[in-house]
Design a protein around this motif. Structure first.
Motif, PDB file in Angstrom:
ATOM      1  N   LYS A 168       2.882  11.296 -10.750  1.00 39.00           N
ATOM      2  CA  LYS A 168       2.313  12.639 -10.888  1.00 39.00           C
ATOM      3  C   LYS A 168       3.381  13.667 -11.241  1.00 39.00           C
ATOM      4  O   LYS A 168       3.130  14.604 -11.975  1.00 39.00           O
ATOM      5  N   VAL A 169       4.570  13.484 -10.708  1.00 33.04           N
ATOM      6  CA  VAL A 169       5.664  14.424 -10.969  1.00 33.04           C
ATOM      7  C   VAL A 169       6.267  14.180 -12.351  1.00 33.04           C
ATOM      8  O   VAL A 169       6.551  15.122 -13.087  1.00 33.04           O
ATOM      9  N   ILE A 170       6.434  12.926 -12.726  1.00 35.49           N
ATOM     10  CA  ILE A 170       7.094  12.582 -13.986  1.00 35.49           C
ATOM     11  C   ILE A 170       6.207  12.860 -15.200  1.00 35.49           C
ATOM     12  O   ILE A 170       6.690  13.317 -16.231  1.00 35.49           O
ATOM     13  N   GLU A 171       4.919  12.620 -15.100  1.00 37.26           N
ATOM     14  CA  GLU A 171       4.019  12.719 -16.254  1.00 37.26           C
ATOM     15  C   GLU A 171       4.143  14.051 -16.996  1.00 37.26           C
ATOM     16  O   GLU A 171       4.305  14.058 -18.213  1.00 37.26           O
ATOM     17  N   PRO A 172       4.102  15.215 -16.330  1.00 38.33           N
ATOM     18  CA  PRO A 172       4.191  16.478 -17.079  1.00 38.33           C
ATOM     19  C   PRO A 172       5.543  16.708 -17.760  1.00 38.33           C
ATOM     20  O   PRO A 172       5.636  17.494 -18.696  1.00 38.33           O
ATOM     21  N   ILE A 173       6.576  16.021 -17.317  1.00 39.29           N
ATOM     22  CA  ILE A 173       7.912  16.211 -17.894  1.00 39.29           C
ATOM     23  C   ILE A 173       8.015  15.526 -19.253  1.00 39.29           C
ATOM     24  O   ILE A 173       8.836  15.873 -20.081  1.00 39.29           O
ATOM     25  N   GLN A 187      19.543  13.064 -17.177  1.00 41.08           N
ATOM     26  CA  GLN A 187      20.072  13.909 -16.105  1.00 41.08           C
ATOM     27  C   GLN A 187      19.252  15.187 -15.901  1.00 41.08           C
ATOM     28  O   GLN A 187      18.920  15.525 -14.771  1.00 41.08           O
ATOM     29  N   GLY A 188      18.900  15.905 -16.973  1.00 44.91           N
ATOM     30  CA  GLY A 188      18.115  17.137 -16.835  1.00 44.91           C
ATOM     31  C   GLY A 188      16.746  16.888 -16.237  1.00 44.91           C
ATOM     32  O   GLY A 188      16.387  17.457 -15.195  1.00 44.91           O
ATOM     33  N   PRO A 189      15.951  16.015 -16.872  1.00 41.43           N
ATOM     34  CA  PRO A 189      14.635  15.704 -16.292  1.00 41.43           C
ATOM     35  C   PRO A 189      14.732  15.101 -14.890  1.00 41.43           C
ATOM     36  O   PRO A 189      13.881  15.363 -14.044  1.00 41.43           O
ATOM     37  N   LEU A 190      15.785  14.310 -14.650  1.00 33.68           N
ATOM     38  CA  LEU A 190      15.946  13.716 -13.322  1.00 33.68           C
ATOM     39  C   LEU A 190      16.102  14.809 -12.267  1.00 33.68           C
ATOM     40  O   LEU A 190      15.527  14.724 -11.183  1.00 33.68           O
ATOM     41  N   MET A 191      16.839  15.852 -12.586  1.00 32.26           N
ATOM     42  CA  MET A 191      17.008  16.953 -11.636  1.00 32.26           C
ATOM     43  C   MET A 191      15.664  17.647 -11.379  1.00 32.26           C
ATOM     44  O   MET A 191      15.379  18.047 -10.262  1.00 32.26           O
ATOM     45  N   GLN A 192      14.829  17.760 -12.410  1.00 26.59           N
ATOM     46  CA  GLN A 192      13.488  18.324 -12.218  1.00 26.59           C
ATOM     47  C   GLN A 192      12.675  17.458 -11.259  1.00 26.59           C
ATOM     48  O   GLN A 192      11.989  17.969 -10.386  1.00 26.59           O
ATOM     49  N   LEU A 201      13.862  15.328  -8.984  1.00 25.46           N
ATOM     50  CA  LEU A 201      14.434  15.358  -7.640  1.00 25.46           C
ATOM     51  C   LEU A 201      14.211  16.693  -6.936  1.00 25.46           C
ATOM     52  O   LEU A 201      14.289  16.776  -5.717  1.00 25.46           O
ATOM     53  N   ALA A 202      13.922  17.746  -7.697  1.00 25.54           N
ATOM     54  CA  ALA A 202      13.627  19.050  -7.102  1.00 25.54           C
ATOM     55  C   ALA A 202      12.208  19.115  -6.552  1.00 25.54           C
ATOM     56  O   ALA A 202      11.866  20.056  -5.836  1.00 25.54           O
ATOM     57  N   SER A 203      11.410  18.127  -6.844  1.00 24.55           N
ATOM     58  CA  SER A 203      10.012  18.107  -6.408  1.00 24.55           C
ATOM     59  C   SER A 203       9.904  17.735  -4.925  1.00 24.55           C
ATOM     60  O   SER A 203      10.453  16.730  -4.486  1.00 24.55           O
ATOM     61  N   LYS A 204       9.151  18.537  -4.199  1.00 25.84           N
ATOM     62  CA  LYS A 204       8.909  18.226  -2.781  1.00 25.84           C
ATOM     63  C   LYS A 204       8.135  16.921  -2.641  1.00 25.84           C
ATOM     64  O   LYS A 204       8.327  16.191  -1.668  1.00 25.84           O
ATOM     65  N   ASP A 205       7.273  16.613  -3.619  1.00 28.83           N
ATOM     66  CA  ASP A 205       6.521  15.359  -3.566  1.00 28.83           C
ATOM     67  C   ASP A 205       7.449  14.155  -3.682  1.00 28.83           C
ATOM     68  O   ASP A 205       7.237  13.127  -3.029  1.00 28.83           O
ATOM     69  N   VAL A 206       8.475  14.277  -4.518  1.00 24.37           N
ATOM     70  CA  VAL A 206       9.424  13.171  -4.691  1.00 24.37           C
ATOM     71  C   VAL A 206      10.235  12.976  -3.410  1.00 24.37           C
ATOM     72  O   VAL A 206      10.412  11.843  -2.945  1.00 24.37           O
ATOM     73  N   ILE A 207      10.712  14.065  -2.836  1.00 26.40           N
ATOM     74  CA  ILE A 207      11.494  13.952  -1.603  1.00 26.40           C
ATOM     75  C   ILE A 207      10.611  13.413  -0.479  1.00 26.40           C
ATOM     76  O   ILE A 207      11.050  12.585   0.324  1.00 26.40           O
ATOM     77  N   SER A 208       9.360  13.830  -0.444  1.00 28.85           N
ATOM     78  CA  SER A 208       8.412  13.293   0.542  1.00 28.85           C
ATOM     79  C   SER A 208       8.247  11.786   0.345  1.00 28.85           C
ATOM     80  O   SER A 208       8.228  11.017   1.315  1.00 28.85           O
ATOM     81  N   GLU A 233       0.826  -1.215   0.000  1.00 31.21           N
ATOM     82  CA  GLU A 233       0.000   0.000   0.000  1.00 31.21           C
ATOM     83  C   GLU A 233       0.863   1.268   0.000  1.00 31.21           C
ATOM     84  O   GLU A 233       0.614   2.207  -0.755  1.00 31.21           O
ATOM     85  N   GLU A 234       1.887   1.285   0.835  1.00 29.45           N
ATOM     86  CA  GLU A 234       2.774   2.454   0.894  1.00 29.45           C
ATOM     87  C   GLU A 234       3.597   2.586  -0.388  1.00 29.45           C
ATOM     88  O   GLU A 234       3.780   3.691  -0.897  1.00 29.45           O
ATOM     89  N   ALA A 235       4.083   1.463  -0.896  1.00 28.93           N
ATOM     90  CA  ALA A 235       4.875   1.501  -2.124  1.00 28.93           C
ATOM     91  C   ALA A 235       4.038   1.986  -3.307  1.00 28.93           C
ATOM     92  O   ALA A 235       4.512   2.745  -4.151  1.00 28.93           O
ATOM     93  N   TRP A 236       2.779   1.555  -3.370  1.00 27.20           N
ATOM     94  CA  TRP A 236       1.905   2.004  -4.450  1.00 27.20           C
ATOM     95  C   TRP A 236       1.653   3.510  -4.334  1.00 27.20           C
ATOM     96  O   TRP A 236       1.650   4.226  -5.327  1.00 27.20           O
ATOM     97  N   HIS A 237       1.450   4.007  -3.113  1.00 30.01           N
ATOM     98  CA  HIS A 237       1.272   5.447  -2.890  1.00 30.01           C
ATOM     99  C   HIS A 237       2.506   6.220  -3.374  1.00 30.01           C
ATOM    100  O   HIS A 237       2.384   7.243  -4.043  1.00 30.01           O
ATOM    101  N   VAL A 238       3.680   5.726  -3.047  1.00 28.41           N
ATOM    102  CA  VAL A 238       4.928   6.350  -3.503  1.00 28.41           C
ATOM    103  C   VAL A 238       4.982   6.350  -5.030  1.00 28.41           C
ATOM    104  O   VAL A 238       5.325   7.361  -5.648  1.00 28.41           O
ATOM    105  N   SER A 239       4.616   5.231  -5.655  1.00 29.26           N
ATOM    106  CA  SER A 239       4.613   5.141  -7.125  1.00 29.26           C
ATOM    107  C   SER A 239       3.688   6.185  -7.735  1.00 29.26           C
ATOM    108  O   SER A 239       4.028   6.824  -8.740  1.00 29.26           O
ATOM    109  N   GLN A 240       2.535   6.376  -7.132  1.00 27.29           N
ATOM    110  CA  GLN A 240       1.594   7.369  -7.635  1.00 27.29           C
ATOM    111  C   GLN A 240       2.139   8.793  -7.498  1.00 27.29           C
ATOM    112  O   GLN A 240       1.969   9.619  -8.401  1.00 27.29           O
ATOM    113  N   GLN A 241       2.820   9.076  -6.381  1.00 31.13           N
ATOM    114  CA  GLN A 241       3.425  10.396  -6.198  1.00 31.13           C
ATOM    115  C   GLN A 241       4.478  10.660  -7.281  1.00 31.13           C
ATOM    116  O   GLN A 241       4.530  11.746  -7.847  1.00 31.13           O
ATOM    117  N   ILE A 242       5.298   9.667  -7.542  1.00 32.07           N
ATOM    118  CA  ILE A 242       6.354   9.815  -8.550  1.00 32.07           C
ATOM    119  C   ILE A 242       5.723   9.988  -9.930  1.00 32.07           C
ATOM    120  O   ILE A 242       6.147  10.840 -10.718  1.00 32.07           O
TER     121      ILE A 242
END
Length: 127
Positions: A31-36, A57-62, A64-71, A20-29
């Protein structure tokens, strides 16, 4: 459990989150990756490696800059150890440990979300 030796020589032990937690993390990631609009054709997400990461590398930095990803990474941290100690808010305070931070974020996220993608084929053909 995955054990990884980091650039500083520190040892990272990763234990997967419950589903359940891993799936939630996948969904957060996702949401961040889709617009890129990353072009990930030909990449096996279950086995993504350093050479693949450098390609993005460029998109990856975008990402990793997301608060949702760090969360999301911090959710994963609670089941990991760094040099045998649970990862917490103090783990990356020492300058020596900071050079490992992004590696730790990428590895804990990859280990926890990659299993969800293991059955997907992103190539132009079908399996």
């Amino acid at each position: 459990m995955e054990k990884i030796t980091l650039p500083s020589g520190a040892l990272l032990d990763i234990t997967l989150l419950p589903y359940e937690e891993a799936w939630h993390v996948s969904q957060q990631i996702a949401k961040v990756i889709e617009p890129i609009k990353l072009d990930i054709k030909g990449i096996d997400l279950a086995r993504i490696g350093a050479e693949d990461i450098m390609r993005f590398q460029g998109p990856l930095m975008q990402v990793l800059a997301s608060k949702d990803v760090i969360s999301a990474a911090k959710i994963c941290f609670k089941r990991c150890t760094y040099n045998g100690l649970k990862i917490d808010d103090m783990t990356f305070n020492p300058a020596e440990a900071r050079k490992d931070y992004l590696f730790v974020v990428v590895h804990v996220l990859r280990e926890n979300i990659a299993p969800f993608f293991a059955g997907l084929s992103l190539s132009s053909g079908t399996k």
